[in-house]
Scaffold this motif. Structure first.
Motif, PDB file in Angstrom:
ATOM      1  N   LYS A  22      -5.301  -2.720   6.136  1.00 51.49           N
ATOM      2  CA  LYS A  22      -4.688  -1.451   5.724  1.00 51.49           C
ATOM      3  C   LYS A  22      -5.344  -0.239   6.367  1.00 51.49           C
ATOM      4  O   LYS A  22      -5.545   0.793   5.727  1.00 51.49           O
ATOM      5  CB  LYS A  22      -4.706  -1.319   4.200  1.00 51.49           C
ATOM      6  CG  LYS A  22      -6.093  -1.367   3.571  1.00 51.49           C
ATOM      7  CD  LYS A  22      -6.051  -1.171   2.046  1.00 51.49           C
ATOM      8  CE  LYS A  22      -5.709   0.220   1.652  1.00 51.49           C
ATOM      9  NZ  LYS A  22      -5.859   0.435   0.177  1.00 51.49           N
ATOM     10  N   THR A  23      -5.669  -0.330   7.628  1.00 53.12           N
ATOM     11  CA  THR A  23      -6.351   0.783   8.298  1.00 53.12           C
ATOM     12  C   THR A  23      -5.467   1.519   9.292  1.00 53.12           C
ATOM     13  O   THR A  23      -5.931   2.408   9.984  1.00 53.12           O
ATOM     14  CB  THR A  23      -7.610   0.257   9.024  1.00 53.12           C
ATOM     15  OG1 THR A  23      -8.411   1.357   9.442  1.00 53.12           O
ATOM     16  CG2 THR A  23      -7.236  -0.582  10.235  1.00 53.12           C
ATOM     17  N   GLY A  24      -4.190   1.160   9.378  1.00 58.56           N
ATOM     18  CA  GLY A  24      -3.356   1.727  10.423  1.00 58.56           C
ATOM     19  C   GLY A  24      -2.449   2.857   9.991  1.00 58.56           C
ATOM     20  O   GLY A  24      -2.312   3.176   8.809  1.00 58.56           O
ATOM     21  N   GLY A  25      -1.823   3.478  11.005  1.00 56.59           N
ATOM     22  CA  GLY A  25      -0.730   4.420  10.843  1.00 56.59           C
ATOM     23  C   GLY A  25       0.416   3.909  11.687  1.00 56.59           C
ATOM     24  O   GLY A  25       0.445   2.728  12.061  1.00 56.59           O
TER      25      GLY A  25
ATOM     26  N   LEU B  88     -10.237   6.789   2.535  1.00 55.36           N
ATOM     27  CA  LEU B  88      -8.876   7.298   2.597  1.00 55.36           C
ATOM     28  C   LEU B  88      -8.761   8.538   1.712  1.00 55.36           C
ATOM     29  O   LEU B  88      -9.331   8.595   0.619  1.00 55.36           O
ATOM     30  CB  LEU B  88      -7.890   6.228   2.141  1.00 55.36           C
ATOM     31  CG  LEU B  88      -7.866   4.953   2.987  1.00 55.36           C
ATOM     32  CD1 LEU B  88      -6.987   3.899   2.334  1.00 55.36           C
ATOM     33  CD2 LEU B  88      -7.384   5.243   4.400  1.00 55.36           C
ATOM     34  N   PHE B  89      -8.010   9.521   2.194  1.00 56.68           N
ATOM     35  CA  PHE B  89      -7.819  10.757   1.431  1.00 56.68           C
ATOM     36  C   PHE B  89      -6.445  10.766   0.778  1.00 56.68           C
ATOM     37  O   PHE B  89      -5.433  10.483   1.422  1.00 56.68           O
ATOM     38  CB  PHE B  89      -7.971  11.975   2.348  1.00 56.68           C
ATOM     39  CG  PHE B  89      -7.654  13.276   1.662  1.00 56.68           C
ATOM     40  CD1 PHE B  89      -8.546  13.828   0.751  1.00 56.68           C
ATOM     41  CD2 PHE B  89      -6.463  13.933   1.903  1.00 56.68           C
ATOM     42  CE1 PHE B  89      -8.259  15.025   0.099  1.00 56.68           C
ATOM     43  CE2 PHE B  89      -6.167  15.125   1.263  1.00 56.68           C
ATOM     44  CZ  PHE B  89      -7.069  15.666   0.358  1.00 56.68           C
TER      45      PHE B  89
ATOM     46  N   ASN C  80       0.840  -1.201   0.000  1.00 55.70           N
ATOM     47  CA  ASN C  80       0.000   0.000   0.000  1.00 55.70           C
ATOM     48  C   ASN C  80       0.873   1.247   0.000  1.00 55.70           C
ATOM     49  O   ASN C  80       1.938   1.279   0.624  1.00 55.70           O
ATOM     50  CB  ASN C  80      -0.913   0.004   1.226  1.00 55.70           C
ATOM     51  CG  ASN C  80      -1.808  -1.225   1.276  1.00 55.70           C
ATOM     52  OD1 ASN C  80      -2.715  -1.372   0.464  1.00 55.70           O
ATOM     53  ND2 ASN C  80      -1.555  -2.121   2.223  1.00 55.70           N
ATOM     54  N   ALA C  81       0.388   2.277  -0.686  1.00 61.12           N
ATOM     55  CA  ALA C  81       1.167   3.511  -0.822  1.00 61.12           C
ATOM     56  C   ALA C  81       0.919   4.498   0.307  1.00 61.12           C
ATOM     57  O   ALA C  81       1.603   5.514   0.397  1.00 61.12           O
ATOM     58  CB  ALA C  81       0.856   4.181  -2.158  1.00 61.12           C
TER      59      ALA C  81
ATOM     60  N   ILE D  64      -0.429  15.834   8.672  1.00 63.00           N
ATOM     61  CA  ILE D  64      -1.522  14.874   8.820  1.00 63.00           C
ATOM     62  C   ILE D  64      -0.927  13.469   8.945  1.00 63.00           C
ATOM     63  O   ILE D  64      -0.122  13.061   8.102  1.00 63.00           O
ATOM     64  CB  ILE D  64      -2.480  14.937   7.619  1.00 63.00           C
ATOM     65  CG1 ILE D  64      -3.066  16.339   7.487  1.00 63.00           C
ATOM     66  CG2 ILE D  64      -3.597  13.908   7.774  1.00 63.00           C
ATOM     67  CD1 ILE D  64      -3.923  16.535   6.262  1.00 63.00           C
ATOM     68  N   PRO D  65      -1.282  12.703   9.961  1.00 58.84           N
ATOM     69  CA  PRO D  65      -0.707  11.362  10.118  1.00 58.84           C
ATOM     70  C   PRO D  65      -1.028  10.457   8.932  1.00 58.84           C
ATOM     71  O   PRO D  65      -2.134  10.463   8.406  1.00 58.84           O
ATOM     72  CB  PRO D  65      -1.383  10.845  11.397  1.00 58.84           C
ATOM     73  CG  PRO D  65      -1.771  12.070  12.142  1.00 58.84           C
ATOM     74  CD  PRO D  65      -2.148  13.071  11.091  1.00 58.84           C
ATOM     75  N   VAL D  66      -0.052   9.686   8.509  1.00 56.52           N
ATOM     76  CA  VAL D  66      -0.270   8.704   7.461  1.00 56.52           C
ATOM     77  C   VAL D  66      -1.217   7.621   7.974  1.00 56.52           C
ATOM     78  O   VAL D  66      -1.235   7.294   9.161  1.00 56.52           O
ATOM     79  CB  VAL D  66       1.059   8.074   6.993  1.00 56.52           C
ATOM     80  CG1 VAL D  66       1.716   7.259   8.107  1.00 56.52           C
ATOM     81  CG2 VAL D  66       0.851   7.187   5.765  1.00 56.52           C
ATOM     82  N   CYS D  67      -2.034   7.082   7.097  1.00 59.36           N
ATOM     83  CA  CYS D  67      -2.898   5.960   7.435  1.00 59.36           C
ATOM     84  C   CYS D  67      -3.067   5.111   6.175  1.00 59.36           C
ATOM     85  O   CYS D  67      -2.440   5.381   5.142  1.00 59.36           O
ATOM     86  CB  CYS D  67      -4.247   6.421   7.982  1.00 59.36           C
ATOM     87  SG  CYS D  67      -5.167   7.486   6.852  1.00 59.36           S
ATOM     88  N   GLY D  68      -3.896   4.083   6.242  1.00 57.01           N
ATOM     89  CA  GLY D  68      -4.095   3.240   5.075  1.00 57.01           C
ATOM     90  C   GLY D  68      -2.925   2.335   4.766  1.00 57.01           C
ATOM     91  O   GLY D  68      -2.703   1.962   3.610  1.00 57.01           O
ATOM     92  N   ILE D  69      -2.150   1.955   5.791  1.00 59.01           N
ATOM     93  CA  ILE D  69      -1.044   1.013   5.602  1.00 59.01           C
ATOM     94  C   ILE D  69      -1.259  -0.189   6.510  1.00 59.01           C
ATOM     95  O   ILE D  69      -1.910  -0.090   7.558  1.00 59.01           O
ATOM     96  CB  ILE D  69       0.322   1.652   5.897  1.00 59.01           C
ATOM     97  CG1 ILE D  69       0.387   2.155   7.351  1.00 59.01           C
ATOM     98  CG2 ILE D  69       0.601   2.777   4.924  1.00 59.01           C
ATOM     99  CD1 ILE D  69       1.760   2.625   7.764  1.00 59.01           C
TER     100      ILE D  69
END
Length: 399
Positions: free
Chosen positions: A388-391, A128-129, A113-114, A140-145
């Motif tokens: 893939k919901t974490g930061g 996800l934005f 995941n990017a 902004i904290p990264v997420c979606g990983i």
């Protein structure tokens, strides 16, 4: 005579190193260790990006899961460093671009995941934005990983900074894990967000040295995910040497995150007086009741949180907020109570688990769209490593 002098000296050292003032409700330790901390900044090469770190310099003990889990575990906490804030998408993307470029001197990395620059919406319709895009904002904290992405990215950051990677594919600790994509077998079909399209965990992915169970170089000076005991220590340790309850939000001394002042029938039968919930937990993190609101125009990390880019797609929606917009824990760590979920290094196994592997990894704190009960300092999610919901928040061995 010399033996007597040595024994007397040892007693004096013990006496003067202990804090006997006040009540200590932690039965796993008979004295309070007053924490020693030190702040620093780590600069990323060829950029103006910096990572704020806080080092905990003393050795101590903590009871994991205290007041929350039925099985707890007392753990020795060695000196460590942890990032003051959650990793921002700006930092994530800079390292990601370097890691995937295959530029001279860089062995190419591969990610499932990017990453995304924030998240918005409720639990049933979260989005996800700016997933995989160049940053549109700052802080902004990264997420979606997923967990796999997080540990591989830590290795990339370490190599970029000239440090020894922590996660390896071999027992000699010479080959860093550089690929978060699990390729063995067929991918499961029809798995929606937040699971993505990643291959699920199985006994092959959990084989030692593979993507879900890499060898860990515990002596490396590189970056890694925090261990559970480090994360909880940062959340619960107080300046006077005491610990807040595992039911409290990180930094909140006023009471548990949830509860009731009205006793239930079983409470009445057993003579239990219920503990009312904290009235200030909302000041320590973002969740489903307050994440629709704007944050301050100057967060602790220096950002204006009134009009962040991930707010624009859905004004008035729950959303992830910029770093440092709420109160910190007593040791100075921000956003431990609720914002982006944070992956930890450990398996999410029960504390009395006797096997070497477990299907899920640990994820700490409640998210921007969760309820207050998930603010509990000892609360932990158990999520498969491909979710893939974490930061993430960074950690290192203390120098």
């Amino acid at each position: 005579m010399n033996k007597f002098v040595f024994a007397l000296s040892a007693v004096c050292v013990l006496f003067f190193s202990c804090d006997f003032s006040g009540d200590n409700s932690n039965d796993y330790a008979y004295y309070k260790v007053v924490p020693r901390t030190e702040e620093s900044q780590f600069s990323l090469p060829d950029s103006d990006l910096k990572i704020d770190m806080i080092s905990v310099l003393n050795t101590d003990e903590i009871a994991l899961g205290e007041d929350v889990e039925s099985v707890t575990k007392t753990v020795r906490v060695a000196p460590f460093s942890m990032s003051k804030f959650e990793v921002s998408y700006n930092v994530w993307r800079f390292v990601y671009n370097w890691a995937t470029s295959g530029s001279p001197g860089n062995k190419k990395y591969v990610f499932e995941n990017a990453g995304a620059e924030g998240q918005y919406g409720d639990l049933s319709n979260s989005k996800l934005f700016n997933e995989g895009g160049e940053p549109k904002d700052e802080g902004i904290p990264v997420c979606g990983i997923n967990w796999r992405d997080a540990v591989v990215w830590c290795n990339a950051l370490s190599e970029l900074c000239g440090l020894a990677p922590v996660y390896c594919t071999d027992s000699d600790l010479k080959n860093p894990l550089r690929n978060s994509v699990y390729k063995e077998g067929e991918r499961p079909a029809n798995i929606p967000l937040p699971y993505g399209n990643a291959k699920a965990t199985d006994m092959t992915s959990l084989a030692k040295g593979n993507v879900d169970n890499p060898y860990v170089n515990k002596n490396a000076d590189g970056f890694r995910l925090p261990y559970l005991y480090e994360w909880e220590y940062a959340a619960r340790k107080c300046e006077d040497g005491s610990f807040i309850s595992g039911r409290n939000a990180p930094g909140d001394k006023t009471g548990p995150c949830s509860g009731s002042s009205k006793p239930a029938l079983m409470d009445q039968i057993m003579g239990i007086t219920p503990v009312p919930p904290s009235k200030v937990a909302k000041d320590y993190g973002w969740n489903m009741t307050n994440s629709k609101n704007d944050g301050p125009n100057g967060t602790a990390a220096g950002w204006d949180d009134r009009n962040s880019s991930c707010k624009i797609p859905a004004n008035g929606s729950m959303r992830i907020h910029k770093q440092g917009g709420k109160l910190p824990s007593e040791l100075g760590f921000y956003d431990l109570a609720g914002n982006a979920y944070e992956w930890c290094c450990d398996f999410a196994s029960p504390y009395d688990w006797k096997y070497e592997v477990y299907p899920s990894k640990s994820m700490k704190q409640g998210g921007y769209n969760a309820s207050y009960v998930y603010f509990e300092s000892c609360y932990r999610r158990a999520d498969p490593s491909y979710v893939k919901t974490g930061g993430l928040r960074l950690a290192r061995n203390a120098e």
